[in-house]
Write a protein that holds these residues in place. Structure first.
Motif, PDB file in Angstrom:
ATOM      1  N   GLU A 128      38.741  25.721  53.306  1.00 18.07           N
ATOM      2  CA  GLU A 128      40.133  25.287  53.777  1.00 18.07           C
ATOM      3  C   GLU A 128      41.002  26.567  53.571  1.00 18.07           C
ATOM      4  OE1 GLU A 128      41.198  22.904  55.072  1.00 18.07           O
ATOM      5  OE2 GLU A 128      38.996  22.156  54.909  1.00 18.07           O
ATOM      6  N   ARG A 129      40.318  27.817  52.869  1.00 19.85           N
ATOM      7  CA  ARG A 129      41.081  29.179  52.987  1.00 19.85           C
ATOM      8  C   ARG A 129      41.193  29.859  54.533  1.00 19.85           C
ATOM      9  NH1 ARG A 129      39.124  32.375  47.599  1.00 19.85           N
ATOM     10  NH2 ARG A 129      39.692  30.462  46.078  1.00 19.85           N
ATOM     11  N   TYR A 130      42.049  30.595  54.523  1.00 20.74           N
ATOM     12  CA  TYR A 130      42.436  31.266  55.872  1.00 20.74           C
ATOM     13  C   TYR A 130      41.606  32.779  55.532  1.00 20.74           C
ATOM     14  CZ  TYR A 130      45.409  27.843  57.354  1.00 20.74           C
ATOM     15  OH  TYR A 130      46.158  26.641  57.511  1.00 20.74           O
ATOM     16  N   PRO A 131      41.401  33.576  56.778  1.00 17.33           N
ATOM     17  CA  PRO A 131      40.740  34.682  56.527  1.00 17.33           C
ATOM     18  C   PRO A 131      41.409  35.998  55.686  1.00 17.33           C
ATOM     19  CG  PRO A 131      40.854  34.192  58.686  1.00 17.33           C
ATOM     20  CD  PRO A 131      41.534  33.163  57.966  1.00 17.33           C
ATOM     21  N   TYR A 132      42.761  35.854  55.560  1.00 15.76           N
ATOM     22  CA  TYR A 132      43.349  36.861  54.853  1.00 15.76           C
ATOM     23  C   TYR A 132      42.979  36.577  53.178  1.00 15.76           C
ATOM     24  CZ  TYR A 132      47.172  33.656  53.373  1.00 15.76           C
ATOM     25  OH  TYR A 132      47.896  32.531  52.807  1.00 15.76           O
ATOM     26  N   GLN A 133      42.376  35.329  52.945  1.00 17.21           N
ATOM     27  CA  GLN A 133      42.215  35.072  51.539  1.00 17.21           C
ATOM     28  C   GLN A 133      40.869  35.317  51.239  1.00 17.21           C
ATOM     29  OE1 GLN A 133      43.627  30.766  52.180  1.00 17.21           O
ATOM     30  NE2 GLN A 133      45.268  31.222  50.557  1.00 17.21           N
ATOM     31  N   LEU A 134      40.134  35.758  52.039  1.00 22.23           N
ATOM     32  CA  LEU A 134      38.639  36.425  51.839  1.00 22.23           C
ATOM     33  C   LEU A 134      38.653  37.653  51.948  1.00 22.23           C
ATOM     34  CD1 LEU A 134      37.421  34.064  54.505  1.00 22.23           C
ATOM     35  CD2 LEU A 134      37.494  33.306  52.561  1.00 22.23           C
ATOM     36  N   SER A 135      37.338  38.196  50.867  1.00 23.57           N
ATOM     37  CA  SER A 135      36.909  39.500  50.977  1.00 23.57           C
ATOM     38  C   SER A 135      36.186  39.899  52.307  1.00 23.57           C
ATOM     39  CB  SER A 135      36.026  39.632  49.971  1.00 23.57           C
ATOM     40  OG  SER A 135      34.709  38.883  50.320  1.00 23.57           O
ATOM     41  N   GLY A 136      36.149  41.263  52.473  1.00 21.18           N
ATOM     42  CA  GLY A 136      35.388  41.409  53.653  1.00 21.18           C
ATOM     43  C   GLY A 136      34.019  40.965  53.778  1.00 21.18           C
ATOM     44  N   GLY A 137      33.277  40.943  52.997  1.00 20.60           N
ATOM     45  CA  GLY A 137      31.963  40.283  53.108  1.00 20.60           C
ATOM     46  C   GLY A 137      31.993  38.865  53.287  1.00 20.60           C
ATOM     47  N   GLN A 138      32.886  38.010  52.720  1.00 21.43           N
ATOM     48  CA  GLN A 138      32.938  36.581  53.055  1.00 21.43           C
ATOM     49  C   GLN A 138      33.437  36.504  54.531  1.00 21.43           C
ATOM     50  OE1 GLN A 138      35.941  35.489  49.737  1.00 21.43           O
ATOM     51  NE2 GLN A 138      34.415  35.005  48.393  1.00 21.43           N
ATOM     52  N   GLN A 139      34.284  37.225  55.034  1.00 19.22           N
ATOM     53  CA  GLN A 139      34.999  37.088  56.400  1.00 19.22           C
ATOM     54  C   GLN A 139      33.665  37.369  57.463  1.00 19.22           C
ATOM     55  OE1 GLN A 139      38.700  38.949  57.580  1.00 19.22           O
ATOM     56  NE2 GLN A 139      38.922  39.417  55.542  1.00 19.22           N
ATOM     57  N   GLN A 140      32.753  38.146  57.082  1.00 11.58           N
ATOM     58  CA  GLN A 140      31.556  38.439  57.872  1.00 11.58           C
ATOM     59  C   GLN A 140      30.619  37.267  57.752  1.00 11.58           C
ATOM     60  OE1 GLN A 140      31.302  39.861  60.780  1.00 11.58           O
ATOM     61  NE2 GLN A 140      30.959  41.964  60.034  1.00 11.58           N
ATOM     62  N   ARG A 141      30.543  36.857  56.695  1.00  4.24           N
ATOM     63  CA  ARG A 141      29.532  35.655  56.811  1.00  4.24           C
ATOM     64  C   ARG A 141      30.257  34.414  57.439  1.00  4.24           C
ATOM     65  NH1 ARG A 141      29.469  37.406  51.092  1.00  4.24           N
ATOM     66  NH2 ARG A 141      27.190  37.772  50.477  1.00  4.24           N
ATOM     67  N   VAL A 142      31.434  34.396  57.404  1.00  4.19           N
ATOM     68  CA  VAL A 142      32.156  33.175  58.365  1.00  4.19           C
ATOM     69  C   VAL A 142      31.908  33.552  59.783  1.00  4.19           C
ATOM     70  CG1 VAL A 142      34.276  32.230  58.990  1.00  4.19           C
ATOM     71  CG2 VAL A 142      33.874  32.686  56.531  1.00  4.19           C
ATOM     72  N   ALA A 143      32.018  34.955  60.270  1.00  5.84           N
ATOM     73  CA  ALA A 143      31.795  35.139  61.707  1.00  5.84           C
ATOM     74  C   ALA A 143      30.333  35.072  62.054  1.00  5.84           C
ATOM     75  CB  ALA A 143      32.222  36.925  61.718  1.00  5.84           C
ATOM     76  N   LEU A 144      29.331  35.304  60.921  1.00  4.82           N
ATOM     77  CA  LEU A 144      28.037  34.896  61.485  1.00  4.82           C
ATOM     78  C   LEU A 144      27.799  33.538  61.477  1.00  4.82           C
ATOM     79  CD1 LEU A 144      25.043  36.051  61.428  1.00  4.82           C
ATOM     80  CD2 LEU A 144      25.047  35.829  59.093  1.00  4.82           C
ATOM     81  N   ALA A 145      28.575  32.730  60.666  1.00  3.72           N
ATOM     82  CA  ALA A 145      28.199  31.236  60.742  1.00  3.72           C
ATOM     83  C   ALA A 145      28.808  30.711  62.107  1.00  3.72           C
ATOM     84  CB  ALA A 145      29.011  30.649  59.445  1.00  3.72           C
ATOM     85  N   ARG A 146      29.872  31.171  62.372  1.00  2.60           N
ATOM     86  CA  ARG A 146      30.527  30.845  63.709  1.00  2.60           C
ATOM     87  C   ARG A 146      29.639  30.944  64.763  1.00  2.60           C
ATOM     88  NH1 ARG A 146      36.065  33.492  65.365  1.00  2.60           N
ATOM     89  NH2 ARG A 146      34.817  35.410  65.435  1.00  2.60           N
ATOM     90  N   ALA A 147      29.010  32.110  64.974  1.00  2.00           N
ATOM     91  CA  ALA A 147      27.885  32.689  65.903  1.00  2.00           C
ATOM     92  C   ALA A 147      26.958  31.943  66.111  1.00  2.00           C
ATOM     93  CB  ALA A 147      27.694  34.170  65.819  1.00  2.00           C
TER      94      ALA A 147
END
Length: 362
Positions: A128-147
């Motif tokens: 339930e967090r938004y991208p700005y609440q994540l670290s760079g590594g966490q954001q990239q994990r989310v991008a990978l999961a989306r792909a």
């Protein structure tokens, strides 16, 4: 027939040719890296596979189906960008679900798939967090999961770790490789980082000025480069200039060096260049180097006399540079707390096997 094939692919923008004569066959489940300097055409080639750019000529097929002129949404391809490209107004769960909605998954199937993806990337607690609440590594994990949520036939990663710090990069590249092996997704990874390409890939495609210079497993790319560009670009290399003496010997600064291969039919007196990786050379008499070699091995090794130019302490490794004539030869030795590194300006004898000498070609 290979799973993914690029045949004679060429791309130009007006009069500027950025990719040419690109041929590559990738097997199902293979992890292939495009490695090369900025501007060599690796990202443009990736974007042609994704459908964001159309080839000027040539063809691209997946499982025998020609996708060359299909739009991105008509290809079953997932892509992870360098900049993450997450929607700032969506939560982590909503970002992962976005591609599933575009692909028209049933609403009842989207929730379980999102939960599965978040568990795979070990971030279910951040749904339930938004991208700005994540670290760079966490954001990239989310991008990978989306792909990978949409179960793509091919996963494309465009320098996904370049914006992260060194420690996070190492950790995340191990996670990406582990996940790719687990899911068996055919993957193309674009990078200019040699260590990433060599440590992650089944095969590496080294690109230079829009062309493929060499394709091979990491071991061969590093140890058996086929062009001068690959030899210089991949890993650290010392280049010594000299002249051919005969079919197996080169003169370097007035000293004879035996080579195991590579001179071919080069004429005596012709200019040539040889190269050595820093780990294959030893400094005679320093820190017990060469002590484990038998007498026969020592007798066949080349010996070059020079002077210590520089000593760099790199933690577990000490890199020593020796001046041989007008050129510098680098060699690496493991740090030994009980042995003091040699001083600059002192005489040095470097030894190495003829089999480890690379004769540089084109």
């Amino acid at each position: 027939m290979a799973f993914l094939e690029l045949k004679e692919v060429r791309k130009s923008f007006a009069q500027n040719v950025v990719v040419q004569h690109f041929d590559l066959a990738i097997e199902r489940g293979e992890f292939v890296s495009f490695l090369g300097p900025s501007g060599c055409g690796k990202t443009t080639t990736l974007r042609m596979v994704a459908g964001f750019e159309l080839p000027s000529s040539g063809s691209i097929t997946i499982e025998g189906k020609d996708i060359t002129h299909l739009r991105p949404n008509q290809r079953n391809v997932g892509m992870v960008f360098q900049s993450y490209a997450l929607f700032p107004n969506m939560t982590v769960a909503q970002n992962v679900a976005f591609g599933l909605k575009v692909a028209k998954w049933q609403a009842a199937d989207i929730g379980p798939r999102v939960d599965e993806m978040l568990n795979i990337i070990k971030l279910p607690h951040l749904a339930e967090r938004y991208p700005y609440q994540l670290s760079g590594g966490q954001q990239q994990r989310v991008a990978l999961a989306r792909a990978i949520a949409v179960k793509p036939q091919v996963l494309l990663l465009d320098e996904p770790l370049s914006a992260l710090d060194a420690k996070i990069r190492v950790s995340l590249r191990e996670e990406i490789r582990s996940l790719q092996r687990k899911l068996g997704i055919t993957t193309i990874y674009v990078t200019h980082d040699q260590e990433e390409a060599l440590s992650m890939s089944d095969r590496v495609v080294v690109m230079n000025e829009g062309r493929v210079d060499q394709v091979g497993v990491p071991f061969d790319i590093y140890n058996h480069p086929t062009t001068r560009f690959v030899a210089n670009f991949v890993g650290t290399l010392s280049v010594l200039n000299g002249k051919v003496v005969d079919a197996g010997t080169v003169d370097i600064a007035g000293q004879r060096v035996s080579v195991g291969r590579g001179l071919g039919s080069a004429a005596a007196g012709a200019d040539c260049a040889i190269a050595l990786r820093p780990e294959v050379a030893t400094l005679e008499g320093f820190g017990g180097q060469g002590a484990t070699m038998n007498t026969a091995d020592l007798a066949t090794r080349n010996r070059l006399t020079g002077a210590i130019e520089d000593v760099a302490f790199l933690g577990s490794v000490v890199r020593i540079k020796v001046r041989i004539g007008t050129d510098l030869l680098s060699l690496d030795t493991f740090n030994n707390p009980g042995v003091t590194p040699p001083e600059r300006g002192t005489a040095a004898v470097v030894t190495f096997s003829p089999a480890d000498v690379l004769v540089l070609g084109k």
